[in-house]
Design an enzyme around this catalytic site. Structure first.
Site: not given
Ligand code: PAF
Length: 276
Positions: A27, A30, A33-34, A145, A182-184
């Site tokens: 989403m 980034l 983690g991404h 994970q 986490s992005s949040r």
């Molecule tokens: O983990 C995320 O960022 C989202 O839930 C995903 C898997 C991209 C689906 O929108």
């Protein structure tokens, strides 16, 4: 690196990509983690597709869809450096055209833990991931994970509906104090960010007790709650010690056990987990 906004163009370009094709759905906004998923996918495959789509159907009423952090220019700069072939950046109507009314749901697993707190969340996740699997037809798809229940549900979708897709789940990337990336996390004030380290302290306490021989899952849940309650900014949603295959709460914490929690720090709801 091609940036593609239209599903039809993605399907056309996909035909020209050398296989195997890896997919990392995101989403955006980034973080490391991404990028750990992107790098593993780059190593494992001959072509790499990343999607960036803040998926409206996985947010409930009153959740943070509108305010979810977005920074496409920065994301594209990061991905360019990682040797990505295609970034898929669709609009909501590209994924959900007018009249779209068909959803994917993993019945049992979606109702527990996060699903109990966020009704409809996993229906939205499952549907968008199925749309992406159909468009990209990856050999492997990569998830973190950190969102353990999501990874379990997507593995179940792949087993049932997409046997050609191997779902790879990679370890949570953590900050120096153990906080899961986490992005949040960007929502947190400095005080809240300090307080949020309590999530990993609670998980670590469970692991420590379990390694010392504590087998009672209810004792582990109680001890984690006690750690969390010491942090005044933390409001506990749930703590869980569950079987990772069924997500049912365990009586005896035998390996493998998924120890997970959801905690609000101020207005921000955070989740984290470890596997015993
Ligand atoms: O983990 C995320 O960022 C989202 O839930 C995903 C898997 C991209 C689906 O929108």
């Amino acid at each position: 690196m091609r940036v593609v906004e239209k599903a039809a163009e993605l399907e056309r370009l996909r035909l020209e990509l050398p296989v195997p094709v890896g997919l990392v759905p995101t989403m955006g906004c980034l973080h490391e983690g991404h990028l750990s998923l992107v790098r593993q996918a780059r190593d494992d495959n001959n072509s790499l597709v990343i999607s960036i789509f803040v998926n409206p159907t996985q947010f409930g009423p009153g959740e943070d869809y509108a305010s979810y952090p977005r920074d496409e220019a920065r994301d594209l700069t990061l991905l360019e450096k990682e040797g990505v072939d295609i970034v898929f950046l669709p609009s909501a109507t590209e994924i959900y055209p007018p009249g779209f009314d068909s959803y994917v749901e993993v019945a049992g697993l979606s109702r527990r833990l996060e699903g109990a707190s966020r009704p409809g969340h996993f229906r939205g996740v499952a549907t968008v991931v199925a749309r992406l699997f159909d468009l990209v037809r990856p050999g492997k798809a990569y998830f973190g994970q950190k969102d353990a229940q999501q990874a379990i549900i997507i593995s179940s979708i792949a087993a049932d509906l997409y046997p050609g897709v191997e779902v790879i789940t990679l370890p949570t990337v953590r900050e120096a104090d153990g906080m899961a990336m986490s992005s949040r996390n960007s929502y947190l004030s400095p005080d809240e960010r300090r307080a949020a380290a309590v999530l990993y302290r609670a998980l670590s306490r469970a692991r420590e007790l379990w390694q010392e021989g504590e087998g009672s899952a209810s004792n582990l849940r109680w001890e984690m709650t006690a750690v969390l309650r010491k942090e005044p900014l933390a409001v506990v949603d749930y703590v869980s010690v569950a079987d990772p295959a069924t997500l049912e709460e365990m009586e005896t914490a035998s390996s493998p056990a998924l120890v997970s929690l959801a905690v609000k720090i101020g207005a921000t709801r955070l989740i984290d987990n470890i596997l015993l």
